[in-house]
Design a protein around this motif. Sequence first.
Motif, PDB file in Angstrom:
ATOM      1  N   MET A  28      24.830  15.014   0.702  1.00  0.00           N
ATOM      2  CA  MET A  28      24.109  13.334   0.175  1.00  0.00           C
ATOM      3  C   MET A  28      24.867  12.480   1.548  1.00  0.00           C
ATOM      4  SD  MET A  28      25.849  11.207  -2.930  1.00  0.00           S
ATOM      5  CE  MET A  28      27.331  10.969  -2.504  1.00  0.00           C
ATOM      6  N   TYR A  29      24.449  11.986   2.125  1.00  0.00           N
ATOM      7  CA  TYR A  29      24.390  10.622   3.082  1.00  0.00           C
ATOM      8  C   TYR A  29      24.236   9.741   2.778  1.00  0.00           C
ATOM      9  CZ  TYR A  29      24.311   9.179   7.329  1.00  0.00           C
ATOM     10  OH  TYR A  29      24.720   8.361   9.122  1.00  0.00           O
ATOM     11  N   VAL A  30      25.452   8.665   3.517  1.00  0.00           N
ATOM     12  CA  VAL A  30      25.689   7.243   2.472  1.00  0.00           C
ATOM     13  C   VAL A  30      25.583   6.347   3.579  1.00  0.00           C
ATOM     14  CG1 VAL A  30      26.921   5.749   1.136  1.00  0.00           C
ATOM     15  CG2 VAL A  30      26.380   7.820   0.250  1.00  0.00           C
ATOM     16  N   CYS A  31      25.542   5.457   3.836  1.00  0.00           N
ATOM     17  CA  CYS A  31      26.228   4.834   5.230  1.00  0.00           C
ATOM     18  C   CYS A  31      26.684   3.381   4.957  1.00  0.00           C
ATOM     19  CB  CYS A  31      24.377   3.287   5.120  1.00  0.00           C
ATOM     20  SG  CYS A  31      22.574   4.310   5.388  1.00  0.00           S
ATOM     21  N   GLY A  32      27.885   4.015   5.507  1.00  0.00           N
ATOM     22  CA  GLY A  32      28.748   3.964   5.937  1.00  0.00           C
ATOM     23  C   GLY A  32      28.949   1.787   6.239  1.00  0.00           C
ATOM     24  N   GLU A 225      21.458   6.515  14.435  1.00  0.00           N
ATOM     25  CA  GLU A 225      23.131   7.112  14.321  1.00  0.00           C
ATOM     26  C   GLU A 225      22.657   7.768  12.963  1.00  0.00           C
ATOM     27  OE1 GLU A 225      25.127   3.636  14.696  1.00  0.00           O
ATOM     28  OE2 GLU A 225      26.028   4.199  12.387  1.00  0.00           O
ATOM     29  N   CYS A 226      21.605   6.972  11.613  1.00  0.00           N
ATOM     30  CA  CYS A 226      21.896   7.681  10.214  1.00  0.00           C
ATOM     31  C   CYS A 226      20.338   9.019  10.529  1.00  0.00           C
ATOM     32  CB  CYS A 226      21.659   6.724   9.643  1.00  0.00           C
ATOM     33  SG  CYS A 226      22.910   5.446   9.404  1.00  0.00           S
ATOM     34  N   SER A 227      18.983   8.621  11.144  1.00  0.00           N
ATOM     35  CA  SER A 227      18.615   9.796  11.118  1.00  0.00           C
ATOM     36  C   SER A 227      19.074  10.806  12.095  1.00  0.00           C
ATOM     37  CB  SER A 227      17.302   9.442  12.036  1.00  0.00           C
ATOM     38  OG  SER A 227      16.085   8.467  11.369  1.00  0.00           O
ATOM     39  N   PRO A 250      14.836  -3.579   7.248  1.00  0.00           N
ATOM     40  CA  PRO A 250      14.360  -2.211   7.820  1.00  0.00           C
ATOM     41  C   PRO A 250      15.320  -1.327   7.594  1.00  0.00           C
ATOM     42  CG  PRO A 250      15.269  -3.273   9.559  1.00  0.00           C
ATOM     43  CD  PRO A 250      16.329  -4.180   7.869  1.00  0.00           C
ATOM     44  N   HIS A 251      16.590  -0.812   7.950  1.00  0.00           N
ATOM     45  CA  HIS A 251      17.051   0.054   7.871  1.00  0.00           C
ATOM     46  C   HIS A 251      17.089   2.001   7.337  1.00  0.00           C
ATOM     47  CE1 HIS A 251      20.557   2.467   9.726  1.00  0.00           C
ATOM     48  NE2 HIS A 251      20.789   2.463   8.473  1.00  0.00           N
ATOM     49  N   HIS A 252      16.297   1.503   6.307  1.00  0.00           N
ATOM     50  CA  HIS A 252      15.860   2.871   5.697  1.00  0.00           C
ATOM     51  C   HIS A 252      14.484   2.919   5.970  1.00  0.00           C
ATOM     52  CE1 HIS A 252      19.714   3.150   2.767  1.00  0.00           C
ATOM     53  NE2 HIS A 252      20.385   3.306   3.727  1.00  0.00           N
ATOM     54  N   GLU A 253      13.913   2.447   6.291  1.00  0.00           N
ATOM     55  CA  GLU A 253      12.647   2.264   6.312  1.00  0.00           C
ATOM     56  C   GLU A 253      12.047   3.052   7.784  1.00  0.00           C
ATOM     57  OE1 GLU A 253       9.640   2.176   4.680  1.00  0.00           O
ATOM     58  OE2 GLU A 253      10.061   1.006   3.619  1.00  0.00           O
ATOM     59  N   CYS A 254      13.709   2.295   8.447  1.00  0.00           N
ATOM     60  CA  CYS A 254      12.801   2.935  10.015  1.00  0.00           C
ATOM     61  C   CYS A 254      13.890   4.117   9.839  1.00  0.00           C
ATOM     62  CB  CYS A 254      13.478   2.065  10.481  1.00  0.00           C
ATOM     63  SG  CYS A 254      13.222   0.513  11.220  1.00  0.00           S
ATOM     64  N   GLU A 255      14.696   4.892   9.363  1.00  0.00           N
ATOM     65  CA  GLU A 255      15.019   5.431   9.130  1.00  0.00           C
ATOM     66  C   GLU A 255      13.752   7.285   9.166  1.00  0.00           C
ATOM     67  OE1 GLU A 255      18.866   6.976   7.370  1.00  0.00           O
ATOM     68  OE2 GLU A 255      19.602   5.125   7.437  1.00  0.00           O
ATOM     69  N   ILE A 256      12.890   6.912   7.638  1.00  0.00           N
ATOM     70  CA  ILE A 256      11.645   7.001   7.950  1.00  0.00           C
ATOM     71  C   ILE A 256      10.299   7.170   8.459  1.00  0.00           C
ATOM     72  CG2 ILE A 256       9.798   7.446   6.040  1.00  0.00           C
ATOM     73  CD1 ILE A 256      11.203   6.583   3.583  1.00  0.00           C
TER      74      ILE A 256
HETATM   75 ZN    ZN Z   1      22.463   3.799   7.534  1.00  0.00          ZN
END
Ligand code: ZN
Length: 492
Positions: A28-32, A225-227, A250-256
């Motif tokens: 499990m990953y959660v953006c801090g 960093e999250c990816s 955009p954060h999670h969209e960009c991560e995908i």
């Molecule tokens: Zn994040």
Amino acid sequence: MEHPLYVYNTLTRKKEQFVPLNEPHVGMYVCGPTVYGDGHLGHARPAITFDIFYRYLLHLGYKVRYVRNITDVGHLEHDADDGEDKIAKKARLEKLEPMEVVQYYLNRYHKAMDALNVLPPSIEPHASGHIIEQIEYIKKILEAGYAYESEGSVYFDVPKFNKDYNYGKLSGRNVEELLNTTRELDGQSEKHHPADFALWKKAAPEHIMRWPSPWSDGFPGWHLECSTMGTKYLGETFDVHGGGMDLMFPHHECEIAQSVAHSGHDAVRYWMHNNMITINGKKMGKSLGNFITLDEFFNGTHELLEQAYSPMTIRFFILMAHYRGTVDFSNDALKSAEKAYDRMMDGWKRLNDIKAADATTVDLNVADLKAKCYEAMNDDLNTATVIAHLFDACRSINLINDGKAAISQADLDALKDVFKVFLFDILGVRDVAASGDVNLKPYEEAVDLLLQIRKNAKDNKDWATSDLIRNRLVEIGFDVKDTKDGFEWKVK
Ligand code: ZN
């Protein structure tokens, strides 16, 4: 697993049965925290939401690796007034190392999380500690052809990616509209397209936080960093990625997009998002004057607050709503949450005081109560319904307490167990005084008791016992002093 758990997957827009890839392990990953604001109210909701999920998975017997990152490389949204990075600005103004600034806020954040009884994650990686991995990640995206270098920076090529894959599938943004926009943003002319986003940014000469790379001395883009850290610690495919709804685009969209460009597929199986917090019906924001830190809530020092609200009031209030619903913080709502929390704690206290009878006459089926609490948790973590069921039980407890009904020993034990499991273990509510401080009175009385026993031993010339108690207390960390009237002690 015994309990079929369903969670809402933001990507598919439906509730899905939660089946981890490698049972019993869950990644499990959660953006801090993404804004260094002393731990503000906005941090509380994702932290508590995913704390509930973490606690529930642990309760169900899963082995969870919970990763929550620390964004600290100084590419955060810049101050609107002068465009300077927040960490760098504070470091410059206060003549501190940037890492001192990061640590200062991190300590405050951890303190607030402890007060809210949020369990620490398994790994809390810093973006600044993973620059090499981020550079390697960028190289792979470049090799795959979905990024380009421009003036020492590297950008993700959104139009090219969108031709091969679907950019915008998480947030449901209209990509055509996004891509056809012709508006050139200031200072972004080095991008081929306004929708492109930075994987690596060349640092301006005055930029303090910078690292060498094949392209320039600079720093990685935020989404990267999250990816990178998700993949490093949880693998190229992992179970859960969580965060606030505001991070979807955009954060999670960009991560995908990054994951797909890097590995050929999205890294995440279940995307989960908590809804946002408003204050008196308005979005939180510095310019609106309603940007309240958690410390200000705990101390009641912000001008919008009529009183202090304990960390457990805040936690209970957040849990009284489903995590995908909005929560509006107002003094009235918080005061009623405070009363609700007190009522629940009174119920728990009475439950521990009541005596069992030969048979149960109260209208409460404990097995049924327990099943209903599980059912609520399994229905996309419906904490609000769990709390409602526990309040129903409190009404029965009050009847028993008033002598109007009775409960058998077996039912009493089972009921205590339901409260322990759901209220304390899973909802993570703590039984503390309304001030928010841990109730130290029982501990203080225990030390007094030990010293009273020592005094009696001394009076009886039992020096062995007297010395044992004194020496052990000193070893543990107490200062013990004999006085005319008896003794005094304090923590060293
Ligand atoms: Zn994040």
